[in-house]
Each structure stands twice: as C-alpha cells, then as structure tokens.
Design a protein around this motif. Structure first.
Motif, PDB file in Angstrom:
ATOM      1  N   ARG A 198       2.435 -11.528  -5.429  1.00 43.44           N
ATOM      2  CA  ARG A 198       1.277 -11.901  -4.596  1.00 43.44           C
ATOM      3  C   ARG A 198       1.563 -13.167  -3.795  1.00 43.44           C
ATOM      4  NH1 ARG A 198      -4.213 -14.504  -7.261  1.00 43.44           N
ATOM      5  NH2 ARG A 198      -5.155 -15.223  -5.313  1.00 43.44           N
ATOM      6  N   HIS A 199       2.128 -14.169  -4.449  1.00 42.61           N
ATOM      7  CA  HIS A 199       2.281 -15.482  -3.806  1.00 42.61           C
ATOM      8  C   HIS A 199       3.595 -15.634  -3.048  1.00 42.61           C
ATOM      9  CE1 HIS A 199      -1.389 -17.138  -5.464  1.00 42.61           C
ATOM     10  NE2 HIS A 199      -1.044 -16.718  -6.668  1.00 42.61           N
ATOM     11  N   HIS A 200       4.513 -14.679  -3.202  1.00 39.23           N
ATOM     12  CA  HIS A 200       5.823 -14.829  -2.566  1.00 39.23           C
ATOM     13  C   HIS A 200       6.211 -13.624  -1.709  1.00 39.23           C
ATOM     14  CE1 HIS A 200       6.678 -18.565  -4.743  1.00 39.23           C
ATOM     15  NE2 HIS A 200       6.082 -17.996  -5.774  1.00 39.23           N
ATOM     16  N   ALA A 201       5.254 -12.817  -1.331  1.00 41.11           N
ATOM     17  CA  ALA A 201       5.402 -11.769  -0.308  1.00 41.11           C
ATOM     18  C   ALA A 201       6.685 -10.948  -0.426  1.00 41.11           C
ATOM     19  CB  ALA A 201       5.329 -12.398   1.082  1.00 41.11           C
ATOM     20  N   VAL A 202       6.834 -10.211  -1.506  1.00 44.83           N
ATOM     21  CA  VAL A 202       7.992  -9.323  -1.650  1.00 44.83           C
ATOM     22  C   VAL A 202       7.792  -8.067  -0.806  1.00 44.83           C
ATOM     23  CG1 VAL A 202       8.463 -10.160  -3.980  1.00 44.83           C
ATOM     24  CG2 VAL A 202       7.107  -8.091  -3.661  1.00 44.83           C
ATOM     25  N   GLU A 203       8.899  -7.440  -0.446  1.00 42.04           N
ATOM     26  CA  GLU A 203       8.839  -6.226   0.365  1.00 42.04           C
ATOM     27  C   GLU A 203       8.422  -5.009  -0.460  1.00 42.04           C
ATOM     28  OE1 GLU A 203      12.595  -5.644   2.262  1.00 42.04           O
ATOM     29  OE2 GLU A 203      12.608  -7.649   3.156  1.00 42.04           O
ATOM     30  N   HIS A 204       8.809  -4.992  -1.747  1.00 46.10           N
ATOM     31  CA  HIS A 204       8.560  -3.791  -2.549  1.00 46.10           C
ATOM     32  C   HIS A 204       8.652  -4.143  -4.030  1.00 46.10           C
ATOM     33  CE1 HIS A 204       9.635   0.780  -3.206  1.00 46.10           C
ATOM     34  NE2 HIS A 204       8.411   0.493  -3.598  1.00 46.10           N
ATOM     35  N   LEU A 205       7.637  -3.750  -4.769  1.00 47.14           N
ATOM     36  CA  LEU A 205       7.663  -3.846  -6.230  1.00 47.14           C
ATOM     37  C   LEU A 205       7.808  -2.445  -6.799  1.00 47.14           C
ATOM     38  CD1 LEU A 205       7.179  -5.048  -9.084  1.00 47.14           C
ATOM     39  CD2 LEU A 205       4.712  -4.825  -8.637  1.00 47.14           C
ATOM     40  N   VAL A 206       8.892  -2.225  -7.523  1.00 42.30           N
ATOM     41  CA  VAL A 206       9.112  -0.967  -8.234  1.00 42.30           C
ATOM     42  C   VAL A 206       9.003  -1.288  -9.726  1.00 42.30           C
ATOM     43  CG1 VAL A 206      10.702   0.948  -8.676  1.00 42.30           C
ATOM     44  CG2 VAL A 206      10.674  -0.168  -6.428  1.00 42.30           C
ATOM     45  N   ILE A 238       0.344  -5.413  -1.476  1.00 42.99           N
ATOM     46  CA  ILE A 238       1.695  -5.424  -2.042  1.00 42.99           C
ATOM     47  C   ILE A 238       2.195  -3.989  -2.176  1.00 42.99           C
ATOM     48  CG2 ILE A 238       3.119  -6.040  -4.034  1.00 42.99           C
ATOM     49  CD1 ILE A 238       0.980  -8.188  -4.708  1.00 42.99           C
ATOM     50  N   PRO A 239       3.253  -3.603  -1.459  1.00 43.98           N
ATOM     51  CA  PRO A 239       3.800  -2.247  -1.630  1.00 43.98           C
ATOM     52  C   PRO A 239       4.363  -2.077  -3.037  1.00 43.98           C
ATOM     53  CG  PRO A 239       4.580  -3.245   0.417  1.00 43.98           C
ATOM     54  CD  PRO A 239       3.953  -4.340  -0.395  1.00 43.98           C
ATOM     55  N   ALA A 281       9.662   1.460   0.619  1.00 48.69           N
ATOM     56  CA  ALA A 281       8.370   0.985   0.135  1.00 48.69           C
ATOM     57  C   ALA A 281       7.243   1.802   0.757  1.00 48.69           C
ATOM     58  CB  ALA A 281       8.189  -0.490   0.487  1.00 48.69           C
ATOM     59  N   PRO A 282       6.156   2.025   0.013  1.00 46.29           N
ATOM     60  CA  PRO A 282       4.992   2.692   0.600  1.00 46.29           C
ATOM     61  C   PRO A 282       4.510   1.943   1.843  1.00 46.29           C
ATOM     62  CG  PRO A 282       4.737   2.514  -1.777  1.00 46.29           C
ATOM     63  CD  PRO A 282       5.943   1.701  -1.411  1.00 46.29           C
ATOM     64  N   GLU A 283       4.112   2.686   2.838  1.00 46.17           N
ATOM     65  CA  GLU A 283       3.741   2.102   4.134  1.00 46.17           C
ATOM     66  C   GLU A 283       2.424   1.335   4.044  1.00 46.17           C
ATOM     67  OE1 GLU A 283       2.730   3.632   8.711  1.00 46.17           O
ATOM     68  OE2 GLU A 283       3.318   5.057   7.129  1.00 46.17           O
ATOM     69  N   LYS A 284       2.404   0.174   4.676  1.00 48.50           N
ATOM     70  CA  LYS A 284       1.162  -0.594   4.774  1.00 48.50           C
ATOM     71  C   LYS A 284       0.301   0.000   5.883  1.00 48.50           C
ATOM     72  CE  LYS A 284       2.945  -5.065   3.154  1.00 48.50           C
ATOM     73  NZ  LYS A 284       3.091  -6.508   3.481  1.00 48.50           N
ATOM     74  N   ARG A 285      -0.961   0.305   5.551  1.00 50.84           N
ATOM     75  CA  ARG A 285      -1.881   0.881   6.539  1.00 50.84           C
ATOM     76  C   ARG A 285      -3.250   0.233   6.396  1.00 50.84           C
ATOM     77  NH1 ARG A 285      -3.339   5.845   5.471  1.00 50.84           N
ATOM     78  NH2 ARG A 285      -2.549   5.880   3.329  1.00 50.84           N
ATOM     79  N   THR A 286      -4.022   0.315   7.457  1.00 55.95           N
ATOM     80  CA  THR A 286      -5.387  -0.197   7.440  1.00 55.95           C
ATOM     81  C   THR A 286      -6.360   0.977   7.465  1.00 55.95           C
ATOM     82  OG1 THR A 286      -4.712  -2.184   8.634  1.00 55.95           O
ATOM     83  CG2 THR A 286      -7.070  -1.668   8.620  1.00 55.95           C
ATOM     84  N   GLY A 287      -7.364   0.921   6.589  1.00 59.32           N
ATOM     85  CA  GLY A 287      -8.336   2.001   6.509  1.00 59.32           C
ATOM     86  C   GLY A 287      -9.422   1.884   7.552  1.00 59.32           C
ATOM     87  N   GLU A 288     -10.335   2.857   7.543  1.00 60.89           N
ATOM     88  CA  GLU A 288     -11.438   2.869   8.514  1.00 60.89           C
ATOM     89  C   GLU A 288     -12.357   1.665   8.344  1.00 60.89           C
ATOM     90  OE1 GLU A 288     -13.416   6.587   8.079  1.00 60.89           O
ATOM     91  OE2 GLU A 288     -11.717   7.776   8.831  1.00 60.89           O
ATOM     92  N   ASP A 289     -12.359   1.087   7.139  1.00 58.33           N
ATOM     93  CA  ASP A 289     -13.195  -0.088   6.895  1.00 58.33           C
ATOM     94  C   ASP A 289     -12.533  -1.384   7.320  1.00 58.33           C
ATOM     95  OD1 ASP A 289     -11.208  -0.217   5.013  1.00 58.33           O
ATOM     96  OD2 ASP A 289     -12.533  -0.242   3.258  1.00 58.33           O
TER      97      ASP A 289
END
Length: 342
Positions: free
Chosen positions: A121-129, A178-179, A241-249
């Motif tokens: 959360r605090h260090h902006a990783v590209e992908h957590l597996v 976070i992906p 990594a799963p794609e970051k997307r913005t929802g309708e809200d």
C-alpha cells in the motif's frame, strides 16, 4: 522482468527456493530479495541446503533471515529497495499442524500477510502475487473446484487463514488499487520438498521398515502438482498484473484475480502409493523384494482432511496458455532419484 526488483517471501521453502532459482537462471538484469524465518517446522538443514543452491548461482540475490510478522523489518526492506513485484509464499503450512499449533498460523499467515499488504500500500508495487491453497474449498461437493465456487466452509484453521488472505488482498486491492493475484496451489510435490507431505513421510517410514498409515482407507483423491509446473505458473502470472480500471462510480475496480494451479487430474491415494513404491524400488531406495503389503495400514480420515481435491484450470490456460501436465509417475520418479542421493 528486466530491471525489476522482486521480493520473494518464504524463499527457503520448497516453492520459494525453486522460484528464486528459476528467476535467477532465466531472467537477466533482475534483482531478487528473499526473506525467510527458517522455522523448525521441519528439518532446517533442508532449508539451508536450498539456500546454498541459490547462493551457488552467484547472481543478483540478497537473503534476509527474518519473519514477515515483524512489521519494522518488512518496512525496512521496502524503504531500502524499490520493490516492483512481491511474491508472498511465506506461511505456516500444513492442515493438521494447525490443529495443535494455531498460534503460528495467526502470526505468519494473518499478521505477516497484513504487513506485506501494508508495505504494498505505502510503496506502490506493480504486482502482488500470493499463495493461497486448495484447502479453501473445504468439503465442497462440486468438482472440479472452480475459483467461481463459494468457499465459506473451511475445515481447518490453515484453510481459514488462506481464505482470509484472499479477502484481505481484495480489500486492499479495492481500497488502494493494488494489483494482486492469488494462486490456489494443489498438493505440490517433487525433489527436496516438504518432509511433512505424504509422499516424503511415506518414503522415510518405508526406508526405516515402519508402517505407513493411508487415511480414508485409501479412498481419498488428490490433484498432485509437480513443483516445476507450480513455478512455471507463478512465473507466467507474475509478469501480467491485473489491469487497473475505473468503474462507473469513478472508483477503482479491484485489479484482483485468483487462479487454481493444479494438475487437473486427481489421483487415488492407493494408486499414488503404489506408483511411489514402484519408483522407490526402481531408484534403489527400496530393495526389489520389499514386502509393501505388511508395511501399510488403511485407517479412517483425519480431522481437517477432505476426500478429494480437483483443480479447474481453464482460466489459467485461457489467460496464460499453460496448465500443469507433469504425470504423477514422472514426478515421483524424479523425487525417488533425488531421495536416493540426498
């Protein structure tokens, strides 16, 4: 993966050490940081031997002995390194051990995983597996097990902690974008594996001339998955990594997904034991005239066990063009050959 810094927790473990070796062997210009607390859940000599094999590669590798449950340690690792990808494999494993030693599961699997999530959360990783488990399916009657199935009925604390990991990851994925990808592993086996696993424990007992207990009277089925297939799955997944997307809200749609990694071919436990015996004889671990029948005992199922595990792997194949396929005999042959010379 070029130029990436990858943190692998549980790096001295069975899956973790094999993953680290694969990363260092196959990818150029990457840095791998491993962390492991080296608990005595099983013989630590095996863990140190795995680490020695990694050290012999003379690549960009750093090892830290410590627990992910120690938050200041995790924070220090992330502050001192720009971590791009986290593969969280550190956990207290084992279904039956969770009945007698629950504290270690809360410490590593819940508090430790929370610390990893906070760091991401605090260090902006590209992908957590992160490692989940087929145990989350509990006593589900529907097979094969699909990641679309409801998994709200764990039959062990271990399973409950793994399901909790999935829920915690989803919350952090939603709140902080976070992906994250969870991997439900199915009965992983192979050379230098965990001594508490059935195939390893059976072999130790047979070599000593002791009797092995085959639970559920041999009627259980397991989706045995060879270690190289597990590692292949992790390596493919961690690069996407799963794609970051913005929802309708206007809020983030959680970049979150879960896959099964299993052989998609459950084996009857009695058949498994027969193949293991044949391969141990072939490798010279047991003599050719070994009287197997007098060394086995069929007994009822244990608390926390389930009668069958069976992975639905269509999503993994669809998204990555891969599914585990190593035949059980081939995998057990490699284990037997390793055991002979270990």
């Amino acid at each position: 993966m070029k130029g990436k810094t990858i943190l692998v927790t549980g790096a001295a473990g069975f899956i973790g050490s094999n993953l680290v070796k694969r990363l260092l062997n196959d990818f150029d210009k990457i840095k791998v940081i491993g962390i492991d607390s080296i608990t005595d859940y099983y013989d630590v000599r095996l863990k140190y031997k795995r680490l020695q094999e990694i050290e012999s590669l003379s690549k960009e590798w750093t090892f830290i002995k410590g627990s992910i449950a120690v938050k200041p340690l995790i924070e220090e690792v992330f502050i001192e390194n720009k971590i791009d990808i986290v593969v969280n494999l550190a956990a207290q494993a084992g279904v039956r051990y969770s009945i007698t030693n629950p504290d270690s599961y809360i410490e590593s699997n819940l508090i430790g995983f929370y610390n990893i999530l906070e760091a991401c959360r605090h260090h902006a990783v590209e992908h957590l597996v992160y490692a989940s488990s087929s145990s989350v399916y509990g006593s589900n009657k529907k097979i094969p097990y699909s990641t679309d199935d409801k998994v709200d009925n764990p039959v062990s604390l271990y399973a409950a902690t793994k399901k909790s990991n999935e829920l915690m990851a989803h919350a952090y994925s939603k709140l902080y974008n976070i992906p994250s990808t969870g991997l439900r592993f199915f009965t992983v086996y192979g050379p230098a594996g965990r001594p508490d696993m059935a195939y390893f424990g059976f072999t130790d007992k047979l070599v000593k001339g002791e009797t092995i207990k085959i639970f559920n009277y041999g009627n259980s089925k397991r989706d045995f998955t060879y270690i190289d297939d597990i590692v292949e799955g992790i390596v493919r997944v961690m690069q996407h990594a799963p794609e970051k997307r913005t929802g309708e809200d206007g809020l983030p749609v959680p970049p979150y997904i879960i896959y099964n990694i299993g052989n998609n071919q459950p084996e009857n436990l009695l058949d498994f034991v027969t193949i293991l015996q044949e391969e141990l004889v072939r490798a010279g671990v047991l003599p050719e005239d070994y009287d197997f029948e007098v060394h086995k005992k069929l007994v009822p199922m244990q608390a926390g066990d389930v009668p069958v595990t069976y992975a639905e792997t269509t999503p993994l194949e669809r998204d990555f063009g891969f599914r585990p396929s190593t035949p059980l005999r081939e995998g057990l042959r490699k284990f037997a050959e390793w055991y002979k010379v270990k």
